[in-house]
Write a protein that holds these residues in place. Structure first.
Motif, mmCIF file in Angstrom:
data_model
loop_
_atom_site.group_PDB
_atom_site.id
_atom_site.type_symbol
_atom_site.label_atom_id
_atom_site.label_comp_id
_atom_site.label_asym_id
_atom_site.label_seq_id
_atom_site.Cartn_x
_atom_site.Cartn_y
_atom_site.Cartn_z
ATOM 1 N N ILE A 1 2.955 -5.609 7.013
ATOM 2 C CA ILE A 1 2.754 -6.055 5.637
ATOM 3 C C ILE A 1 2.819 -4.810 4.761
ATOM 4 O O ILE A 1 2.005 -3.894 4.916
ATOM 5 C CB ILE A 1 1.381 -6.748 5.464
ATOM 6 N N ARG A 2 3.769 -4.787 3.856
ATOM 7 C CA ARG A 2 3.919 -3.645 2.955
ATOM 8 C C ARG A 2 2.859 -3.729 1.867
ATOM 9 O O ARG A 2 2.693 -4.763 1.232
ATOM 10 C CB ARG A 2 5.316 -3.653 2.336
ATOM 11 N N LEU A 3 2.132 -2.642 1.683
ATOM 12 C CA LEU A 3 1.140 -2.581 0.617
ATOM 13 C C LEU A 3 1.821 -2.029 -0.632
ATOM 14 O O LEU A 3 1.783 -0.836 -0.916
ATOM 15 C CB LEU A 3 -0.059 -1.721 1.023
ATOM 16 N N ALA A 4 2.481 -2.924 -1.342
ATOM 17 C CA ALA A 4 3.147 -2.541 -2.592
ATOM 18 C C ALA A 4 2.048 -2.319 -3.632
ATOM 19 O O ALA A 4 0.939 -1.953 -3.277
ATOM 20 C CB ALA A 4 4.122 -3.626 -3.011
ATOM 21 N N GLY A 5 2.306 -2.538 -4.896
ATOM 22 C CA GLY A 5 1.293 -2.292 -5.922
ATOM 23 C C GLY A 5 0.224 -3.356 -5.956
ATOM 24 O O GLY A 5 0.311 -4.336 -5.237
ATOM 25 N N PRO A 6 -0.798 -3.167 -6.717
ATOM 26 C CA PRO A 6 -0.997 -2.035 -7.610
ATOM 27 C C PRO A 6 -1.699 -0.867 -6.903
ATOM 28 O O PRO A 6 -2.659 -1.050 -6.182
ATOM 29 C CB PRO A 6 -1.894 -2.598 -8.707
ATOM 30 N N TRP A 7 -1.187 0.326 -7.120
ATOM 31 C CA TRP A 7 -1.787 1.564 -6.663
ATOM 32 C C TRP A 7 -2.354 2.280 -7.873
ATOM 33 O O TRP A 7 -1.907 2.060 -8.999
ATOM 34 C CB TRP A 7 -0.738 2.463 -6.000
ATOM 35 N N GLU A 8 -3.330 3.153 -7.623
ATOM 36 C CA GLU A 8 -3.910 3.968 -8.685
ATOM 37 C C GLU A 8 -3.964 5.413 -8.201
ATOM 38 O O GLU A 8 -4.107 5.668 -7.004
ATOM 39 C CB GLU A 8 -5.322 3.499 -9.029
ATOM 40 N N TYR A 9 -3.862 6.358 -9.156
ATOM 41 C CA TYR A 9 -3.940 7.781 -8.850
ATOM 42 C C TYR A 9 -4.967 8.423 -9.765
ATOM 43 O O TYR A 9 -5.045 8.099 -10.951
ATOM 44 C CB TYR A 9 -2.589 8.475 -9.055
ATOM 45 N N ALA A 10 -5.740 9.363 -9.216
ATOM 46 C CA ALA A 10 -6.667 10.173 -10.021
ATOM 47 C C ALA A 10 -6.599 11.605 -9.519
ATOM 48 O O ALA A 10 -6.566 11.854 -8.307
ATOM 49 C CB ALA A 10 -8.096 9.655 -9.928
ATOM 50 N N ALA A 11 -6.571 12.539 -10.456
ATOM 51 C CA ALA A 11 -6.649 13.953 -10.095
ATOM 52 C C ALA A 11 -8.039 14.229 -9.543
ATOM 53 O O ALA A 11 -9.016 13.555 -9.902
ATOM 54 C CB ALA A 11 -6.369 14.822 -11.313
ATOM 55 N N SER A 12 -8.141 15.209 -8.672
ATOM 56 C CA SER A 12 -9.421 15.557 -8.067
ATOM 57 C C SER A 12 -10.449 15.906 -9.130
ATOM 58 O O SER A 12 -10.142 16.586 -10.110
ATOM 59 C CB SER A 12 -9.217 16.744 -7.128
ATOM 60 N N GLY A 13 -11.664 15.434 -8.933
ATOM 61 C CA GLY A 13 -12.756 15.737 -9.844
ATOM 62 C C GLY A 13 -12.839 14.802 -11.048
ATOM 63 O O GLY A 13 -13.682 14.996 -11.909
ATOM 64 N N GLU B 1 1.604 17.866 -9.628
ATOM 65 C CA GLU B 1 1.077 19.229 -9.654
ATOM 66 C C GLU B 1 0.905 19.725 -8.218
ATOM 67 O O GLU B 1 -0.023 19.328 -7.524
ATOM 68 C CB GLU B 1 -0.288 19.261 -10.364
ATOM 69 N N PRO B 2 1.802 20.607 -7.755
ATOM 70 C CA PRO B 2 1.740 21.029 -6.358
ATOM 71 C C PRO B 2 0.466 21.767 -5.980
ATOM 72 O O PRO B 2 0.095 21.816 -4.824
ATOM 73 C CB PRO B 2 2.966 21.932 -6.191
ATOM 74 N N ASP B 3 -0.243 22.361 -6.960
ATOM 75 C CA ASP B 3 -1.437 23.137 -6.649
ATOM 76 C C ASP B 3 -2.736 22.378 -6.907
ATOM 77 O O ASP B 3 -3.815 22.957 -6.836
ATOM 78 C CB ASP B 3 -1.440 24.438 -7.465
ATOM 79 N N SER B 4 -2.647 21.089 -7.244
ATOM 80 C CA SER B 4 -3.872 20.349 -7.532
ATOM 81 C C SER B 4 -4.050 19.199 -6.541
ATOM 82 O O SER B 4 -3.074 18.640 -6.043
ATOM 83 C CB SER B 4 -3.855 19.796 -8.963
ATOM 84 N N ALA B 5 -5.299 18.888 -6.270
ATOM 85 C CA ALA B 5 -5.626 17.801 -5.362
ATOM 86 C C ALA B 5 -5.755 16.511 -6.158
ATOM 87 O O ALA B 5 -5.953 16.510 -7.368
ATOM 88 C CB ALA B 5 -6.939 18.109 -4.636
ATOM 89 N N HIS C 1 -8.269 4.750 0.357
ATOM 90 C CA HIS C 1 -8.186 6.026 -0.369
ATOM 91 C C HIS C 1 -7.323 6.975 0.448
ATOM 92 O O HIS C 1 -7.601 7.192 1.624
ATOM 93 C CB HIS C 1 -9.581 6.667 -0.456
ATOM 94 N N ILE C 2 -6.307 7.552 -0.155
ATOM 95 C CA ILE C 2 -5.495 8.567 0.515
ATOM 96 C C ILE C 2 -5.627 9.853 -0.299
ATOM 97 O O ILE C 2 -5.217 9.898 -1.457
ATOM 98 C CB ILE C 2 -4.017 8.153 0.601
ATOM 99 N N SER C 3 -6.238 10.867 0.300
ATOM 100 C CA SER C 3 -6.400 12.149 -0.388
ATOM 101 C C SER C 3 -5.132 12.968 -0.268
ATOM 102 O O SER C 3 -4.520 13.039 0.803
ATOM 103 C CB SER C 3 -7.556 12.939 0.211
ATOM 104 N N LEU C 4 -4.762 13.593 -1.371
ATOM 105 C CA LEU C 4 -3.579 14.445 -1.422
ATOM 106 C C LEU C 4 -4.043 15.859 -1.761
ATOM 107 O O LEU C 4 -4.568 16.097 -2.847
ATOM 108 C CB LEU C 4 -2.612 13.945 -2.501
ATOM 109 N N LEU C 5 -3.889 16.770 -0.816
ATOM 110 C CA LEU C 5 -4.330 18.147 -1.024
ATOM 111 C C LEU C 5 -3.124 19.065 -1.099
ATOM 112 O O LEU C 5 -2.109 18.840 -0.429
ATOM 113 C CB LEU C 5 -5.240 18.601 0.114
ATOM 114 N N PRO C 6 -3.237 20.129 -1.900
ATOM 115 C CA PRO C 6 -2.131 21.090 -1.950
ATOM 116 C C PRO C 6 -2.027 21.838 -0.624
ATOM 117 O O PRO C 6 -3.011 21.988 0.098
ATOM 118 C CB PRO C 6 -2.530 22.025 -3.086
ATOM 119 N N GLU C 7 -0.835 22.260 -0.313
ATOM 120 C CA GLU C 7 -0.604 23.025 0.910
ATOM 121 C C GLU C 7 0.180 24.266 0.513
ATOM 122 O O GLU C 7 1.241 24.152 -0.116
ATOM 123 C CB GLU C 7 0.181 22.163 1.906
ATOM 124 N N ALA C 8 -0.336 25.420 0.853
ATOM 125 C CA ALA C 8 0.280 26.684 0.434
ATOM 126 C C ALA C 8 1.756 26.737 0.826
ATOM 127 O O ALA C 8 2.113 26.494 1.979
ATOM 128 C CB ALA C 8 -0.458 27.860 1.061
#
Length: 138
Positions: free
Chosen positions: A8-20, A35-39, A108-115
């Motif tokens: 089952i594809r989890l299409a929308g609705p999705w939401e995004y928030a910058a860390s903090g 933003e590659p340097d922001s979580a 919740h899927i966390s997106l962290l920057p990677e050097a």
């Protein structure tokens, strides 16, 4: 014993928030972190799939440019169980969520920057339902 697989594809609705922040903005998949340097984090709410039985196994399959930092279902961290590489620039990470699913769920899927890495792109997220079947030989 065989295994039937249904996705089952989890299409929308999705939401995004910058860390903090708690400033959740609607978005769609595929999603690329701007933003590659922001979580940040993606989230989506969904109901428990119908028709599950005691032997059903439910996995989340996250197809992305790299393995997501953290995946939470209902505030419970779920470790990856397998990583597939169907293409050189694509990774599909499987998370077994069978034991943490409720009737209504928040993913919740966390997106962290990677050097040195480019921003993460989440291509698609699917619920993968695996059912054990018994084959009968005549």
């Amino acid at each position: 014993m065989n295994q039937n697989r249904h996705e089952i594809r989890l299409a929308g609705p999705w939401e995004y928030a910058a860390s903090g922040t708690e400033d959740w903005q609607r978005t769609t998949l595929p999603f690329q972190q701007t933003e590659p340097d922001s979580a940040g984090a993606l989230r989506r709410k969904f109901h428990r799939p119908g028709g599950l039985v005691e032997t059903s196994k439910v996995q989340l399959a996250v197809s992305a440019s790299r393995v997501p930092a953290t995946l939470l279902i209902n505030d419970t961290s779920v470790p990856p169980v397998m990583v597939e590489h169907p293409e050189p620039s694509l990774t599909t990470t499987l998370f077994d969520v069978t034991q943490v699913l409720g009737d209504f769920n928040t993913l919740h899927i966390s997106l962290l920057p990677e050097a040195g890495a480019s921003p993460v792109t989440i291509i698609d997220v699917r619920l993968r339902i695996l059912e054990q079947t018994t084959s009968h030989k005549p």
